[in-house]
Design a protein around this motif. Structure first.
Motif, PDB file in Angstrom:
ATOM      1  N   SER A 193      37.383  90.059  46.833  1.00  0.00           N
ATOM      2  CA  SER A 193      37.947  89.113  45.878  1.00  0.00           C
ATOM      3  C   SER A 193      38.765  88.008  46.532  1.00  0.00           C
ATOM      4  CB  SER A 193      38.841  89.853  44.870  1.00  0.00           C
ATOM      5  OG  SER A 193      38.088  90.734  44.064  1.00  0.00           O
ATOM      6  N   ALA A 194      39.406  88.309  47.659  1.00  0.00           N
ATOM      7  CA  ALA A 194      40.325  87.358  48.290  1.00  0.00           C
ATOM      8  C   ALA A 194      39.721  86.767  49.559  1.00  0.00           C
ATOM      9  CB  ALA A 194      41.643  88.046  48.629  1.00  0.00           C
ATOM     10  N   PRO A 195      39.790  85.467  49.738  1.00  0.00           N
ATOM     11  CA  PRO A 195      39.307  84.856  50.985  1.00  0.00           C
ATOM     12  C   PRO A 195      39.982  85.440  52.218  1.00  0.00           C
ATOM     13  CG  PRO A 195      39.759  83.162  49.353  1.00  0.00           C
ATOM     14  CD  PRO A 195      40.286  84.451  48.782  1.00  0.00           C
ATOM     15  N   GLU A 196      41.262  85.793  52.101  1.00  0.00           N
ATOM     16  CA  GLU A 196      41.993  86.338  53.240  1.00  0.00           C
ATOM     17  C   GLU A 196      41.382  87.664  53.692  1.00  0.00           C
ATOM     18  OE1 GLU A 196      44.551  83.715  50.760  1.00  0.00           O
ATOM     19  OE2 GLU A 196      43.336  85.501  50.326  1.00  0.00           O
ATOM     20  N   GLU A 197      40.967  88.494  52.723  1.00  0.00           N
ATOM     21  CA  GLU A 197      40.357  89.776  53.088  1.00  0.00           C
ATOM     22  C   GLU A 197      38.958  89.562  53.647  1.00  0.00           C
ATOM     23  OE1 GLU A 197      40.540  94.295  51.449  1.00  0.00           O
ATOM     24  OE2 GLU A 197      40.170  92.750  49.938  1.00  0.00           O
ATOM     25  N   TYR A 198      38.245  88.589  53.125  1.00  0.00           N
ATOM     26  CA  TYR A 198      36.911  88.244  53.634  1.00  0.00           C
ATOM     27  C   TYR A 198      37.011  87.827  55.095  1.00  0.00           C
ATOM     28  CZ  TYR A 198      32.116  86.354  53.135  1.00  0.00           C
ATOM     29  OH  TYR A 198      30.777  86.097  53.242  1.00  0.00           O
ATOM     30  N   ARG A 199      38.005  86.993  55.403  1.00  0.00           N
ATOM     31  CA  ARG A 199      38.195  86.552  56.798  1.00  0.00           C
ATOM     32  C   ARG A 199      38.549  87.727  57.708  1.00  0.00           C
ATOM     33  NH1 ARG A 199      41.529  82.616  54.248  1.00  0.00           N
ATOM     34  NH2 ARG A 199      40.461  80.614  53.948  1.00  0.00           N
ATOM     35  N   ALA A 200      39.366  88.636  57.217  1.00  0.00           N
ATOM     36  CA  ALA A 200      39.765  89.790  58.030  1.00  0.00           C
ATOM     37  C   ALA A 200      38.571  90.685  58.332  1.00  0.00           C
ATOM     38  CB  ALA A 200      40.859  90.580  57.312  1.00  0.00           C
ATOM     39  N   ALA A 201      37.743  90.944  57.326  1.00  0.00           N
ATOM     40  CA  ALA A 201      36.561  91.771  57.543  1.00  0.00           C
ATOM     41  C   ALA A 201      35.586  91.084  58.490  1.00  0.00           C
ATOM     42  CB  ALA A 201      35.884  92.077  56.208  1.00  0.00           C
ATOM     43  N   ALA A 202      35.451  89.769  58.354  1.00  0.00           N
ATOM     44  CA  ALA A 202      34.568  89.015  59.242  1.00  0.00           C
ATOM     45  C   ALA A 202      35.057  89.081  60.681  1.00  0.00           C
ATOM     46  CB  ALA A 202      34.484  87.569  58.783  1.00  0.00           C
ATOM     47  N   GLY A 213      40.720  84.307  42.153  1.00  0.00           N
ATOM     48  CA  GLY A 213      40.579  82.900  41.811  1.00  0.00           C
ATOM     49  C   GLY A 213      39.574  82.092  42.595  1.00  0.00           C
ATOM     50  N   THR A 214      38.816  82.726  43.469  1.00  0.00           N
ATOM     51  CA  THR A 214      37.841  81.999  44.284  1.00  0.00           C
ATOM     52  C   THR A 214      36.609  81.638  43.456  1.00  0.00           C
ATOM     53  OG1 THR A 214      38.574  83.158  46.272  1.00  0.00           O
ATOM     54  CG2 THR A 214      36.409  82.129  46.367  1.00  0.00           C
ATOM     55  N   THR A 215      36.134  80.398  43.586  1.00  0.00           N
ATOM     56  CA  THR A 215      34.923  79.956  42.897  1.00  0.00           C
ATOM     57  C   THR A 215      33.739  79.993  43.858  1.00  0.00           C
ATOM     58  OG1 THR A 215      35.173  77.631  43.492  1.00  0.00           O
ATOM     59  CG2 THR A 215      36.330  78.384  41.511  1.00  0.00           C
ATOM     60  N   SER A 216      32.552  79.775  43.301  1.00  0.00           N
ATOM     61  CA  SER A 216      31.358  79.711  44.146  1.00  0.00           C
ATOM     62  C   SER A 216      31.468  78.572  45.158  1.00  0.00           C
ATOM     63  CB  SER A 216      30.115  79.537  43.277  1.00  0.00           C
ATOM     64  OG  SER A 216      30.229  78.396  42.441  1.00  0.00           O
ATOM     65  N   ALA A 217      32.008  77.437  44.732  1.00  0.00           N
ATOM     66  CA  ALA A 217      32.180  76.310  45.651  1.00  0.00           C
ATOM     67  C   ALA A 217      33.179  76.643  46.749  1.00  0.00           C
ATOM     68  CB  ALA A 217      32.625  75.073  44.875  1.00  0.00           C
ATOM     69  N   ASP A 218      34.258  77.352  46.384  1.00  0.00           N
ATOM     70  CA  ASP A 218      35.258  77.759  47.380  1.00  0.00           C
ATOM     71  C   ASP A 218      34.629  78.662  48.442  1.00  0.00           C
ATOM     72  OD1 ASP A 218      37.274  76.446  45.948  1.00  0.00           O
ATOM     73  OD2 ASP A 218      37.857  78.270  44.862  1.00  0.00           O
ATOM     74  N   MET A 219      33.819  79.605  47.991  1.00  0.00           N
ATOM     75  CA  MET A 219      33.204  80.528  48.950  1.00  0.00           C
ATOM     76  C   MET A 219      32.224  79.802  49.854  1.00  0.00           C
ATOM     77  SD  MET A 219      31.130  84.096  48.397  1.00  0.00           S
ATOM     78  CE  MET A 219      30.922  85.205  49.808  1.00  0.00           C
ATOM     79  N   THR A 220      31.491  78.870  49.308  1.00  0.00           N
ATOM     80  CA  THR A 220      30.550  78.104  50.118  1.00  0.00           C
ATOM     81  C   THR A 220      31.283  77.341  51.209  1.00  0.00           C
ATOM     82  OG1 THR A 220      29.111  77.863  48.190  1.00  0.00           O
ATOM     83  CG2 THR A 220      28.705  76.382  50.025  1.00  0.00           C
TER      84      THR A 220
END
Length: 337
Positions: A154-163, A188-195
């Motif tokens: 759900s969180a970009p911060e956690e996505y970056r940590a896992a990456a 709060g992340t949108t599809s555009a944010d994730m891209t």
């Protein structure tokens, strides 16, 4: 040497991923509140059967039974000291089953969220998150997975940590987020944010996308969002098999194999390259999805009206982007801000 997933992507327009792990294990007798990962060592034959399902249904990729295999999640079961053991066991069974398939099948090491809130909103620091994901990734690598599969984030911060953890152990990886709150992730992340997030990563994922969420209609609207935002990597779509309902004492997902076949074709036409199911998706669904992808010709990118007509209504007026979140029905895809 190219990794197994990249080799398949280089020769195929689409790949079929697997279906559910948790809901299928519940159907096999896993108790509510029990750790699925403990079955990797206590009931290995059940896990072989779990993996056999998508392989025999024609999946090109299947995920290991390790979604909650990080130290934070395993603490709930007092098994935080067994991270390496449980992840390696789940991966070894997967490697065994894939090697028996008689064709190339990718073993993807599932890595779900920690369940904690990351700094600055919560107490989980970046370094600690990386440490936990790396410990899990090392176990999966030791067990022989082809790729790490970060999912339901759900969180970009956690996505970056896992990456970062995936890159530290030297394995290729894919990563999906769950868009379950009016077109956004819980944080709060949108599809555009994730891209944008994925486009700035170096090294980045082999593929990225969305899984789980609310329903298949919402997930495909998110996929259209990735494509319209200029997806820099192949897109993953893993939608739930309909909507969960409580039926005779258990949760039942109402998506039929026929509906999931329609979903698979629409996902391909939306621009997804890796297509699978999430909660409620059984091998029967996967068989129908594979057959539809093989037999039905590629079509134009679907409109929101077509998606809604085939799969049911959206859970929100818009996809979370832009000031006006009402989707424009006369154009293809979703409204961009």
């Amino acid at each position: 040497m190219a990794d197994a997933l990249s080799e398949l992507l280089s020769t195929r327009d689409w790949l079929l991923a697997d279906g559910a792990t948790g809901t299928n294990l519940f159907n096999m007798g896993l108790g509510s509140g029990d750790s699925p990962e403990i079955w990797n060592v206590e009931k290995p034959e059940a896990i072989r059967a779990l993996y056999r399902g998508p392989i025999e249904a024609g999946s090109d990729i299947f995920l290991t039974n390790t979604f909650g295999g990080n130290a934070s999640r395993l603490t709930l079961h007092h098994m935080q000291d067994r991270v390496g053991e449980l992840n390696r066991a789940g991966a070894e069974i997967g490697r065994e089953m894939a090697d028996r398939a008689g064709r190339k099948v990718v073993v993807a090491g599932s890595m779900g969220p920690t369940g904690e809130v990351m700094s600055p909103l919560g107490a989980l620091t970046h370094d600690r998150a990386v440490e936990m994901f790396e410990e899990q990734a090392q176990g999966l690598k030791a067990g022989g997975v082809d790729v790490l599969w970060i999912e339901t984030i759900s969180a970009p911060e956690e996505y970056r940590a896992a990456a970062e953890a995936a890159n530290r152990v030297g394995l290729p990886w894919c990563g999906t987020m769950s868009f379950d709150t009016a077109g956004r992730t819980m944080m709060g992340t949108t599809s555009a944010d994730m891209t944008t997030l994925v486009g700035r990563m170096d090294p980045g994922p082999l593929a990225f996308g969305a899984n789980c969420g609310v329903g298949a209609s919402d997930l495909l609207r998110t996929v259209l969002g990735f494509v319209e935002a200029g997806a820099p990597r192949p897109v993953i779509a893993k939608g739930n098999a309909g909507i969960p309902k409580y039926v005779e004492g258990h949760i039942h997902y109402d998506g039929t194999p026929s509906v999931m076949a329609d979903y698979a074709v629409l996902a391909r036409d939306c621009g997804a390259r890796i297509i699978g199911g999430c909660c409620g998706t059984t091998p029967d669904h996967l068989v129908a999805m594979r057959e539809a992808l093989e037999r039905r010709p590629r079509g134009e990118r679907p409109t929101l009206e077509r998606i809604e007509a085939a799969l049911g209504g959206f859970s929100s007026a818009g996809d979370g982007t832009g000031e006006d979140t009402t989707p424009k029905r006369e154009r293809r895809g979703r409204r961009r801000g």
